[in-house]
Scaffold this active site. Sequence first.
Site, PDB file in Angstrom:
ATOM      1  N   GLY A 123     -12.474 -28.615   6.618  1.00 55.76           N
ATOM      2  CA  GLY A 123     -13.871 -28.499   7.022  1.00 55.76           C
ATOM      3  C   GLY A 123     -14.811 -28.605   5.838  1.00 55.76           C
ATOM      4  O   GLY A 123     -15.845 -29.283   5.910  1.00 55.76           O
ATOM      5  N   TYR A 124     -14.444 -27.954   4.744  1.00 50.00           N
ATOM      6  CA  TYR A 124     -15.261 -28.006   3.536  1.00 50.00           C
ATOM      7  C   TYR A 124     -15.323 -29.427   2.988  1.00 50.00           C
ATOM      8  O   TYR A 124     -16.386 -29.936   2.627  1.00 50.00           O
ATOM      9  CB  TYR A 124     -14.692 -27.059   2.490  1.00 50.00           C
ATOM     10  CG  TYR A 124     -15.528 -26.930   1.236  1.00 50.00           C
ATOM     11  CD1 TYR A 124     -16.627 -26.085   1.188  1.00 50.00           C
ATOM     12  CD2 TYR A 124     -15.197 -27.647   0.085  1.00 50.00           C
ATOM     13  CE1 TYR A 124     -17.389 -25.958   0.041  1.00 50.00           C
ATOM     14  CE2 TYR A 124     -15.958 -27.533  -1.069  1.00 50.00           C
ATOM     15  CZ  TYR A 124     -17.047 -26.686  -1.085  1.00 50.00           C
ATOM     16  OH  TYR A 124     -17.799 -26.572  -2.231  1.00 50.00           O
ATOM     17  N   ALA A 125     -14.166 -30.103   2.943  1.00 54.72           N
ATOM     18  CA  ALA A 125     -14.132 -31.474   2.439  1.00 54.72           C
ATOM     19  C   ALA A 125     -14.992 -32.391   3.307  1.00 54.72           C
ATOM     20  O   ALA A 125     -15.744 -33.228   2.796  1.00 54.72           O
ATOM     21  CB  ALA A 125     -12.696 -31.981   2.387  1.00 54.72           C
TER      22      ALA A 125
END
Length: 255
Positions: free
Chosen positions: A159-161
């Site tokens: 999700g962060y990426a």
Amino acid sequence: MPVLDSFDLTGKTALVTGAKRGIGRGMAEALAEAGADIIGVSATLEPGSDIQQTVEAMGRKFAPYACDFSDRSAVKAFAAQVLQDHPQIDILINNAGTILRTPAADHPDDMWDTVIEVNLNAQFILTREVGKTMVARGSGKIIFTASLLTFQGGITVPGYAASKGGIGQLTMAFANEWAGKGVNVNAIAPGYIDTDNTEALRNDPVRSKSILERIPAGRWGKPDDFKGPAVFLASDASAYMHGHVMLVDGGWMGR
């Protein structure tokens, strides 16, 4: 204009999200040192905070706000309120963010949704609302906090990426539309920095060792490493820069 004068932010007002600690605090301090008044917002920023005291000790104004960036209605309400209280925001630093770690095969929907909402959706909404006032005025500076994962995939943080990849594209998308209207939109991509977000990595002896071995500078970054880049991108010194993602990574991406 003498070149050093082009870095002067006297008389400017800067809105910094995630200003309470870490990179956001470092950037807020830097803009105040360069002459700007600061509007600070974080999820739990209280009046009289350390960052407020630091900024006011420099003789600058500091207006504190709290906002839950995972709540879209709260973000919209904050945008409306801050623009009512401060009709002219000259600089917007979109720094607030979160990271949640779970391997991709087990990464639950709620983690994905929270990270995308905080790191991407909230930043789009705030940029749209503040940015339109800059466009109408014909001037403004917008800086996103991107990441090494704007360029790489990372491990256990899908999700962060995805959100930080989106920030890179969003930076260029806004720049394409607003560069000709007097608004500079750029981003800063931190490397591995000694903040709350990297505590798990720094406490993992295997990951920490492998990370340090790849960084040519041989150390984790610090929030103070972002003071110069933030002032540069917020000032007239970067007048011809649009849609750029500036790496501040100790040389990581050069390896």
